[in-house]
Design a protein around this motif. Structure first.
Motif, short mmCIF file in Angstrom:
data_model
loop_
_atom_site.label_atom_id
_atom_site.label_comp_id
_atom_site.label_asym_id
_atom_site.label_seq_id
_atom_site.Cartn_x
_atom_site.Cartn_y
_atom_site.Cartn_z
N LEU A 195 -14.03 -5.74 6.52
CA LEU A 195 -12.62 -6.09 6.66
C LEU A 195 -11.77 -4.85 6.86
O LEU A 195 -12.13 -3.76 6.40
CB LEU A 195 -12.14 -6.85 5.42
CG LEU A 195 -12.83 -8.21 5.19
CD1 LEU A 195 -12.65 -8.67 3.77
CD2 LEU A 195 -12.29 -9.24 6.18
N THR A 196 -10.64 -5.03 7.53
CA THR A 196 -9.69 -3.95 7.76
C THR A 196 -8.56 -4.04 6.74
O THR A 196 -7.98 -5.11 6.54
CB THR A 196 -9.11 -4.02 9.19
OG1 THR A 196 -10.19 -3.93 10.12
CG2 THR A 196 -8.13 -2.89 9.43
N VAL A 197 -8.26 -2.92 6.12
CA VAL A 197 -7.19 -2.86 5.12
C VAL A 197 -5.84 -2.84 5.83
O VAL A 197 -5.62 -2.05 6.75
CB VAL A 197 -7.34 -1.60 4.25
CG1 VAL A 197 -6.17 -1.46 3.27
CG2 VAL A 197 -8.67 -1.62 3.51
N ASN A 198 -4.93 -3.71 5.41
CA ASN A 198 -3.57 -3.71 5.98
C ASN A 198 -2.72 -2.62 5.35
O ASN A 198 -2.19 -1.76 6.04
CB ASN A 198 -2.90 -5.07 5.77
CG ASN A 198 -3.36 -6.10 6.76
OD1 ASN A 198 -3.86 -5.77 7.83
ND2 ASN A 198 -3.22 -7.36 6.40
N GLY A 199 -2.54 -2.71 4.05
CA GLY A 199 -1.69 -1.76 3.36
C GLY A 199 -2.25 -1.39 2.00
O GLY A 199 -3.08 -2.11 1.45
N VAL A 200 -1.79 -0.27 1.47
CA VAL A 200 -2.26 0.24 0.18
C VAL A 200 -1.05 0.63 -0.65
O VAL A 200 -0.12 1.26 -0.15
CB VAL A 200 -3.19 1.46 0.36
CG1 VAL A 200 -3.59 2.02 -0.99
CG2 VAL A 200 -4.42 1.10 1.18
N ASN A 201 -1.06 0.23 -1.92
CA ASN A 201 -0.01 0.61 -2.86
C ASN A 201 -0.68 0.99 -4.17
O ASN A 201 -1.04 0.13 -4.97
CB ASN A 201 0.98 -0.54 -3.06
CG ASN A 201 2.10 -0.19 -4.03
OD1 ASN A 201 2.32 0.99 -4.34
ND2 ASN A 201 2.81 -1.20 -4.53
N ASN A 202 -0.86 2.30 -4.36
CA ASN A 202 -1.56 2.81 -5.54
C ASN A 202 -2.97 2.23 -5.58
O ASN A 202 -3.75 2.48 -4.68
CB ASN A 202 -0.76 2.50 -6.82
CG ASN A 202 -1.19 3.35 -7.99
OD1 ASN A 202 -2.03 4.24 -7.86
ND2 ASN A 202 -0.64 3.08 -9.15
N THR A 203 -3.33 1.41 -6.58
CA THR A 203 -4.68 0.85 -6.64
C THR A 203 -4.79 -0.52 -5.97
O THR A 203 -5.87 -1.10 -5.92
CB THR A 203 -5.15 0.71 -8.11
OG1 THR A 203 -4.25 -0.14 -8.81
CG2 THR A 203 -5.22 2.07 -8.79
#
Length: 201
Positions: A148-156
């Motif tokens: 899968l492709t990660v859309n967004g990241v916010n800390n953990t």
């Protein structure tokens, strides 16, 4: 090695604790095409086929799951009737449609939010802090064996968008809040992070 492209949804037909946990998994795979000792990724965990055959339940194969694997993955929460993502091992010359996946789970992520966006579903997961640094926007992760492709990241926390095709052809159509998900980080991300550490020393 695997690609994270799910090729069947199996069902846990039987579970037996013998020393190690033994599971029988029904599948659409023809047992005549499965070698004894072959590797099949089950929910993203590389497991060895110890027996296979056909019965009234359909085609099946058996695997043994060590206590170490149970402790590090969500396989300890399996119950009879559970649907699971399956992928046969990559063969030389096969199309690499996802990314290189080893079938060695790094840790467990938790589903903390689910909401629909049109026909797709956005799922937010929380990764263990020591693994979160390897997860980057537009990077790859394997979750329950799915590339899968990660859309967004916010800390953990990070989020994934599931299109209808993925929900239909994997177990991601069954996802629920609080689910513990097998997480394998991208091998490339691990090596890049290690290289960065070495250049800083």
């Amino acid at each position: 090695m695997f690609t994270g492209i799910i090729t069947d949804i199996g069902t846990v037909a039987e579970l037996e604790q013998r020393g190690d946990l033994r599971a029988r998994i029904t599948t659409n795979y023809d047992p005549a095409t499965i070698d004894l000792g072959a590797s099949i990724a089950c929910e993203g965990v590389c497991l060895t086929v110890i027996e296979m055959g056909k019965s009234a339940q359909g085609n099946w194969f058996d695997v043994e799951i060590s206590a170490e694997t149970v402790s590090k993955t969500n396989l300890g929460g399996w119950a009879e009737g559970r649907r699971i993502n399956l992928e046969r091992a990559l063969k030389v010359g096969d199309e690499l449609g996802g990314h290189i996946v080893s079938g060695h789970v790094d840790g467990l992520a938790e589903v903390i939010e689910i909401h629909d966006e049109g026909d797709s579903t956005r799922v937010t997961l929380r990764a263990p802090r020591d693994l979160a640094r390897f997860i980057a926007p537009k990077g790859s992760v394997a979750l329950n064996g799915t590339s899968l492709t990660v859309n967004g990241v916010n800390n953990t926390d990070f989020d994934i968008n599931f299109i209808p095709h993925t929900k239909q052809h994997t177990t991601w159509g069954d996802v629920a809040l609080g689910a513990r998900i097998n997480l394998e980080i991208d091998t490339l991300a691990r090596y890049v992070a290690r290289l960065a550490e070495m250049t800083q020393t």
